[in-house]
Design a protein around this motif. Structure first.
Motif, short mmCIF file in Angstrom:
data_model
loop_
_atom_site.label_atom_id
_atom_site.label_comp_id
_atom_site.label_asym_id
_atom_site.label_seq_id
_atom_site.Cartn_x
_atom_site.Cartn_y
_atom_site.Cartn_z
N ALA A 52 -43.42 31.76 -13.00
CA ALA A 52 -44.56 30.24 -12.09
C ALA A 52 -43.80 30.31 -10.84
N VAL A 53 -42.14 30.38 -10.97
CA VAL A 53 -41.26 29.44 -10.44
C VAL A 53 -41.36 30.70 -9.16
N ARG A 56 -44.56 31.24 -6.86
CA ARG A 56 -43.77 30.09 -6.04
C ARG A 56 -43.51 30.39 -4.59
N THR A 60 -44.83 31.20 -0.96
CA THR A 60 -45.31 30.36 0.34
C THR A 60 -45.03 30.49 1.37
N HIS A 63 -48.88 31.27 2.22
CA HIS A 63 -49.58 30.05 2.83
C HIS A 63 -48.75 29.43 4.18
#
Ligand code: ATP
Ligand code: MG
Length: 328
Positions: A52-53, A56, A60, A63
């Motif tokens: 997950a880390v 993410r 980023t 995004h």
């Protein structure tokens, strides 16, 4: 490191550690014992948290790129998303930034050609209005004058009315020609052209003041035309939409710390832009500004009206900024 290797190495490390432990000290009984289940679940949770880390952190920048893409505006200089993150994301952001630069340059060049064609067409129409229609009306006026001297008394009033209508038509043609082609700009220079624009818009309950110094830094002819057209559209909008009774047209040289060049401000005390959608007029201002590398901002004026602010940079290699700095 690329996102692929980050995820691959994390998962590989997890699986290698798990395999090494299972081949070594750790055993899993059937049915599984409580202590063993706890260790297995702990390992699984650590692996999931690691994934997950990594995802993410890796996603980023994408995004950020997505947000930049949604808000990108080819008419504004705008900011570019920061290049960073895993190699794939960094490369994608860099490619996007390059593409945006190219699109913006192409758009500016296209808009430039369109605006030049528009100016040429305006020149032609203005010349024809002035030279053809204007001359014809002048001839009619002269003929009417000759007729007026000879007509019997009962027709004189009608001939006078015809003379007045022709004269009004002639004035109107001259006014339209002047608007189409800012002749004053070529003949008298920017400062006088802007002053006469302010005077022209002072009518029917609107007073336009002007603060335009005589000693402006030298500007390229295209920059002068952009300043004139933006002032013209700004004042047209004030007269048409703002319901204002006062407007101020200000042109000031920018001191060197502010980058040199000049700033044009059209301020009115009207209703303000509110949430009005931008039309061809404001888009045209933005395109013209982009063409000469100027910044344009439309915002609420102190007190609630509208401010149109155009900052035109000094031409490259121009020493006017130094001269402005030297002047008392
Ligand atoms: N000074 C102003 N005060 C209040 N509203 C304004 C002002 N300037 C622009 N607007 C609003 O912004 C809108 C868009 O202006 P814009 O100049 O782009 O288009 P337009 O004036 O409607 O049409 P045109 O294409 O003929 O210029 C206007 O319709 C108006 O509602
Ligand atoms: Mg308009």
């Amino acid at each position: 490191m690329s996102l692929f290797w980050r995820i691959f190495l994390l998962n590989a490390a997890g699986l290698v550690v798990a395999t090494a432990l299972l081949l070594g000290p750790v055993t899993v009984s059937t049915p599984v014992l409580a202590g063993e289940a706890l260790v297995l679940l702990g390992g699984l949770a650590a692996l999931l948290a690691g994934n997950a880390v990594v995802l993410r952190i890796g996603l980023t920048p994408l995004h950020r790129l997505g947000r930049a893409m949604t808000t990108a505006d080819l008419l504004g200089p705008g900011t570019r998303p920061e290049v960073g993150g895993p190699a794939e994301a960094a490369q994608l952001i860099e490619t996007y930034n390059t593409m945006l630069d190219r699109l913006q340059a192409e758009r500016a060049a296209g808009a430039g050609r369109a605006l030049q064609a528009q100016e040429r067409e305006r020149h032609r129409i203005a010349r024809e209005l002035h030279d053809e229609v204007g001359q014809t009306l002048t001839a009619v006026l002269l003929q009417l004058k000759r007729v007026a001297d000879r007509v019997p008394g009962e027709l004189r009033e009608e001939v006078t009315l015809a003379q007045e209508a022709t004269r009004a038509g002639l004035d109107e043609i001259r006014r339209i020609a002047r608007r189409l082609r800012p002749g004053v700009l070529e003949e008298l220079g920017l400062a006088s052209a802007l002053r006469s624009l302010a005077t022209e818009f002072t009518h029917h309950g609107l007073t336009v003041q002007h603060h335009i110094p005589g000693d402006l830094p030298p500007l390229a002819p295209e920059a002068e035309l952009v300043l004139y057209r933006v002032a013209q559209e700004g004042l047209t909008n004030t007269a048409r939409h703002a319901a204002a009774d006062r407007a101020v047209l200000t042109l000031r040289p920018l001191p060197p710390p502010e980058g040199g060049g000049v700033e044009l401000l059209v301020r009115d005390n009207g209703t303000g832009l509110g949430r009005a959608a931008e039309g061809a007029g404001i888009r045209g201002m933005r395109e013209r500004a982009l063409l000469i590398g100027a910044d344009i901002h439309l915002e609420t004026a102190p007190g609630g009206g509208t401010d149109v602010r155009l900052r035109v940079p000094a031409p490259p290699g121009d020493r006017s900024a130094d001269r402005t700095g030297d002047s008392p």
